[in-house]
Write a protein that holds these residues in place. Structure first.
Motif, short mmCIF file in Angstrom:
data_model
loop_
_atom_site.label_atom_id
_atom_site.label_comp_id
_atom_site.label_asym_id
_atom_site.label_seq_id
_atom_site.Cartn_x
_atom_site.Cartn_y
_atom_site.Cartn_z
N LEU A 109 0.86 -1.18 0.00
CA LEU A 109 0.00 0.00 0.00
C LEU A 109 0.89 1.23 0.00
CD1 LEU A 109 -2.98 1.07 0.41
CD2 LEU A 109 -2.51 1.03 2.85
N ASN A 113 -2.07 6.20 -2.39
CA ASN A 113 -3.23 5.50 -2.94
C ASN A 113 -4.50 6.24 -2.56
OD1 ASN A 113 -1.66 2.37 -2.51
ND2 ASN A 113 -2.54 3.04 -4.45
N ASP A 117 -9.02 3.53 -5.66
CA ASP A 117 -8.19 2.39 -6.07
C ASP A 117 -8.75 1.07 -5.55
OD1 ASP A 117 -6.38 4.09 -7.31
OD2 ASP A 117 -5.04 4.20 -5.58
N PHE A 118 -9.61 1.15 -4.51
CA PHE A 118 -10.10 -0.06 -3.86
C PHE A 118 -11.61 -0.23 -3.97
CE2 PHE A 118 -6.41 1.68 -1.68
CZ PHE A 118 -5.51 0.63 -1.80
N PHE A 119 -12.34 0.88 -4.03
CA PHE A 119 -13.80 0.82 -4.06
C PHE A 119 -14.30 1.81 -5.11
CE2 PHE A 119 -12.45 0.07 0.37
CZ PHE A 119 -12.82 -1.27 0.48
N GLN A 120 -15.12 1.31 -6.03
CA GLN A 120 -15.62 2.16 -7.12
C GLN A 120 -17.11 2.50 -6.99
OE1 GLN A 120 -13.63 -0.78 -8.00
NE2 GLN A 120 -11.95 0.70 -7.73
N THR A 129 -13.82 9.97 -3.34
CA THR A 129 -13.08 8.76 -3.69
C THR A 129 -11.66 9.06 -4.15
OG1 THR A 129 -14.07 8.82 -5.90
CG2 THR A 129 -15.14 7.43 -4.23
N ILE A 196 -10.23 -1.04 3.71
CA ILE A 196 -9.08 -1.16 2.81
C ILE A 196 -8.11 -2.23 3.31
CG2 ILE A 196 -7.01 0.07 1.99
CD1 ILE A 196 -8.84 2.60 1.84
N LYS A 199 -9.56 -5.49 2.42
CA LYS A 199 -9.51 -5.69 0.97
C LYS A 199 -8.12 -6.17 0.55
CE LYS A 199 -11.28 -4.62 -3.27
NZ LYS A 199 -12.59 -4.98 -3.81
N ILE A 200 -7.08 -5.55 1.09
CA ILE A 200 -5.71 -5.89 0.70
C ILE A 200 -5.28 -7.23 1.26
CG2 ILE A 200 -3.28 -5.21 0.98
CD1 ILE A 200 -4.20 -2.31 0.91
N ASP A 202 -7.22 -9.69 2.51
CA ASP A 202 -8.20 -10.78 2.41
C ASP A 202 -8.34 -11.49 3.74
OD1 ASP A 202 -10.10 -12.29 1.04
OD2 ASP A 202 -8.64 -13.84 0.49
#
Length: 390
Positions: A109, A113, A117-120, A129, A196, A199-200, A202
């Motif tokens: 990371l 960032n 980059d992680f959630f759209q 965002t 985040i 997400k990275i 898992d």
């Protein structure tokens, strides 16, 4: 009757002092006695009844002092026990920040960032965002605080739903985002940081905390609902009359909020999560603060230096409230710098601050808010304890 009740309360508190752990040699013995006196004076002056824990950890682990006293619930005179726990609230942010910096340290990371980059699929009206990780860490993303929306506690069936999802906490943001750059203290930032991290990696947030920090630091804390936690062990929050929901009383005795909002502790920790949902006691919290912020601590220097330097980046801010870096803030007292966190909500006042000059971390966890005049003031208790340390 009132006179005898007050005397009983003070005697009960004094009896708890016997559970304090002191280092019985030289100046450390004298320091322990001085700390004990500070707490005793505080309890006596304010006739303080709710649960109170105080811990001091420092001098590379040589100085250790722990106090536990008061009532789990004032309404039924249930005393706090060794198994009792406190919600740490925003002290949790220091852990989330450290986890983010661990990912930066391992090149998974970057501070540059952005959320996008992680959630759209986040609402662009309420969430910038294009805000960076660094802006989230320092509350400069422009994103408003979801805790400003009172329905998250008073009208929130989702928080009591077993199918818990942290992303839904962001639905309670009720005002459009401001421009990025200005300081707006907002727990929404740290909910996003927690998402985040998951997400990275898992992995769930608590497991990551435990692997990277709690096991190596020998610290025992819990994060509901991602760890096994008996909610019945969490002390009840209390408020003084004339400070909350129009409640009145004798002006001195705090009122147990759990009698009014039955699921208050569960709601609080579910809705706080990465921003304030960690649960523990003062002893483990003080050790965490020390391991994170002391040069003698076990957290990697690269992470510690980023956190400490982030606060000093804002040292010239117009107010100390703006001197907030990565998960911690700065206080000044008698020319000495304190780095750490508050953990506040209705019904509690907590703090965790480290001072380099004396190499100590002081933690105060109290299960009540303050009176309308701002007392009893846990900052003053912390500073009195600091002055007593030789």
């Amino acid at each position: 009757m009132r006179k005898y009740y007050t005397s009983f309360v003070l005697i009960a508190f004094l009896s708890f002092l016997g559970s304090c752990k002191n280092i019985e040699n030289g100046s450390l013995q004298e320091t322990s006695g001085s700390i004990e006196k500070c707490i005793n004076d505080y309890v006596t002056e304010w006739e303080y009844k709710p649960a109170l824990e105080v811990s001091v950890y420092g001098k590379n682990g040589v100085l250790t002092y722990n106090y536990k006293g008061g009532y789990f619930s004032v309404s039924n005179d249930t005393e706090i026990s060794d198994d009792s726990l406190f919600i740490l609230y925003s002290i949790t942010k220091s852990m989330t920040a450290a986890a983010i910096l661990d990912l930066v340290d391992s090149n998974r990371l970057s501070l540059t960032n952005i959320i996008g980059d992680f959630f759209q699929n986040l609402n662009p009206i309420y969430i910038n965002t294009d805000a960076t990780i660094e802006e989230l860490l320092t509350h400069r993303s422009g994103i408003q605080d979801y805790t400003d929306n009172s329905s998250i506690i008073y009208d929130n069936p989702y928080a009591q739903n077993r199918d818990w999802n942290p992303a839904a906490i962001l639905d309670y943001i009720s005002r459009p985002a401001d421009n990025r750059g200005s300081f707006i203290y907002s727990s929404s930032n740290y909910i996003l940081l927690g998402m985040i991290i998951e997400k990275i990696t898992d992995n769930n947030l608590y497991d990551f905390f435990e692997e990277k920090f709690f096991v190596p630091c020998n610290v025992n804390m819990l994060l509901y609902p991602q760890s096994k936690l008996g909610l019945n062990n969490i002390v009840h929050p209390h408020v003084y009359p004339d400070t909350f929901m129009g409640l009145s009383g004798d002006g001195k005795t705090p009122i147990d909020i759990s009698n009014l909002i039955k699921a208050i502790n569960e709601l609080s920790i579910k809705c706080s999560w990465a921003a304030g949902g960690m649960v523990g006691n003062s002893e483990n919290t003080a050790k965490w603060g020390y391991e994170l912020l002391s040069e003698n601590g076990t957290v990697k220097n690269s992470i510690r230096n980023k956190i400490v330097n982030s606060v000093r980046q804002f040292s010239d801010a117009s107010s100390l409230s703006d001197a907030y870096g990565f998960g911690i803030r700065k206080l000044m007292y008698s020319g000495c710098e304190f780095l750490g966190s508050y953990g506040r909500s209705f019904g509690c006042e907590n703090l965790m601050f480290y001072n380099k000059d004396k190499d100590v971390c002081i933690v105060v966890l109290s299960a009540s808010n303050t009176r309308a005049d701002g007392n009893p003031n846990i900052d003053e208790l912390m500073y009195a304890i600091f002055d007593s340390i030789l």
